[in-house]
Write an enzyme that holds these catalytic residues in place. Structure first.
Site, short mmCIF file in Angstrom:
data_model
loop_
_atom_site.label_atom_id
_atom_site.label_comp_id
_atom_site.label_asym_id
_atom_site.label_seq_id
_atom_site.Cartn_x
_atom_site.Cartn_y
_atom_site.Cartn_z
N LYS A 109 0.83 -1.23 0.00
CA LYS A 109 0.00 0.00 0.00
C LYS A 109 0.86 1.26 0.00
CE LYS A 109 -4.06 -2.15 2.04
NZ LYS A 109 -3.51 -3.48 2.38
O1 LIG Z 1 -5.07 -4.15 -0.25
C1 LIG Z 1 -5.52 -5.08 0.43
O2 LIG Z 1 -5.19 -6.23 0.22
C2 LIG Z 1 -6.59 -4.79 1.39
C3 LIG Z 1 -7.44 -3.76 1.06
C4 LIG Z 1 -8.64 -3.60 1.77
O3 LIG Z 1 -9.49 -2.78 1.43
N1 LIG Z 1 -8.88 -4.43 2.82
C5 LIG Z 1 -8.02 -5.41 3.21
O4 LIG Z 1 -8.33 -6.14 4.15
N2 LIG Z 1 -6.82 -5.56 2.54
C6 LIG Z 1 -5.81 -6.53 3.00
O5 LIG Z 1 -6.34 -7.84 2.82
C7 LIG Z 1 -5.99 -8.68 3.91
C8 LIG Z 1 -7.25 -9.15 4.59
O6 LIG Z 1 -6.97 -10.18 5.48
P1 LIG Z 1 -8.11 -11.12 6.09
O7 LIG Z 1 -9.13 -10.23 6.72
O8 LIG Z 1 -7.37 -11.94 7.09
O9 LIG Z 1 -8.67 -11.95 4.96
C9 LIG Z 1 -5.09 -7.85 4.82
O10 LIG Z 1 -3.75 -8.11 4.45
C10 LIG Z 1 -5.45 -6.43 4.49
O11 LIG Z 1 -4.35 -5.56 4.67
#
Ligand SMILES: O=C(O)c1cc(=O)[nH]c(=O)n1[C@@H]1O[C@H](COP(=O)(O)O)[C@@H](O)[C@H]1O
Length: 289
Positions: A109
């Site tokens: 990011k």
């Molecule tokens: O860019 C991302 O991957 C991201 C964007 C977003 O809007 N929301 C989001 O959760 N993420 C990333 O996606 C992953 C979600 O993880 P889980 O909630 O464990 O599936 C994390 O690494 C967050 O940093």
């Protein structure tokens, strides 16, 4: 150069990320699994919360999944917290995952003024860099134009970007749904920039948007950016593959649903990780068709 409506491809140019991603999605199913080595997951896996634990965790995920899921997405923060030795593990994770056939989206990011953005682009999007990845998550909140060095580097190296448009967390709305003086929302502006960048690209542009799967009906937004839509929020944040058609409408064909903890909690057993990823991929296929 454009000749009779077709774009002449430089045969020595690297294949663009969008084309590589479309092929991987067709061959392996549209799924991204995040490599997020939370301290709590290391503990649950019987590992120490140290560099050796980080390395074992990441290797296990790569061994279990890199030869079968389309995309792996290491979350840089969980590696950075161990300093230079954690970054070294991240470098190996990226290289091993790519060597095993997965596309790697580096979730870092990044976003800064253009001149600094050039250095981030050099770190993640220039071949030969130790952290060179197939794509990088970037923030457009210093202005989309500030991302230009990353757009240029990705174009040159055949890599891609995923630009934060409508993030999965509820706090994102105060920024992303803010209305500009011309009446459009900030997120709609980001999406429009992406559509411009991807115009004419086939079969899919290389400049994607991050759009959370948690957000409900998004029909007020034009998601037809001719690029991939990375959709985190499946699993631990409460969204399911069955939600995807209602959230994304027609754009669902370009969605790459992303799951981290929802899969990772099934480790350290490699079959547990594989079966979980296969289960999510099957659910996505069932929902998206
Ligand atoms: O860019 C991302 O991957 C991201 C964007 C977003 O809007 N929301 C989001 O959760 N993420 C990333 O996606 C992953 C979600 O993880 P889980 O909630 O464990 O599936 C994390 O690494 C967050 O940093």
């Amino acid at each position: 150069m454009t000749v009779q409506g077709t774009t002449e491809q430089d045969p020595s140019a690297p294949e663009p990320f969008g084309a590589r991603l479309r092929r991987a999605m067709d061959a392996r199913g549209p799924l991204c699994v995040g490599i997020d080595p939370h301290a709590s997951l290391l503990r649950d896996w019987g590992l120490n919360d140290d560099v050796a634990g980080l390395e074992r965790f990441s290797r296990t995920v790569v061994e279990a999944l890199a030869d079968r899921v389309a995309v792996l997405k290491p979350q840089s923060a969980f590696f950075e917290r161990f300093g230079s030795r954690g970054i070294a593990v991240l470098e190996r994770t990226v290289a091993e995952a790519r060597a095993a056939g997965a596309l790697v989206v580096m979730d870092a990011k990044r976003g800064d003024i253009g001149s600094t953005m050039g250095a981030y682009a050099a770190a993640f999007l220039e071949p030969g860099s130790p952290l060179f990845s197939d794509a990088l998550t970037v923030s457009p909140y210093l202005g989309f134009g500030a991302l230009e060095p990353a757009v240029a580097a990705a174009t040159a190296s055949g890599s891609g970007l995923f630009v934060l448009a409508l993030t999965s967390n509820p706090e994102g709305q105060e920024v992303q749904r803010a209305v500009r003086t011309d009446g459009t929302t900030v997120a709609a502006t980001v999406l429009r920039h992406l559509a411009d960048r991807n115009a004419g690209a086939e079969p899919l542009g290389s400049f994607g948007a991050v759009v959370g799967a948690t957000l409900g009906d998004l029909s007020v937004f034009d998601l037809a950016v001719n690029g991939p839509l990375l959709a985190p929020g499946i699993g631990a944040q409460g969204a399911t593959p069955a939600d995807l058609p209602a959230v994304f409408g027609e754009a669902v064909r370009n969605v790459v649903p992303s799951v981290s903890r929802g899969v990772l909690r099934h480790g350290p057993d490699t079959n547990g990780l594989r079966n979980s990823a296969i289960g999510f991929a099957d659910e996505v296929r069932g929902a998206v068709g």
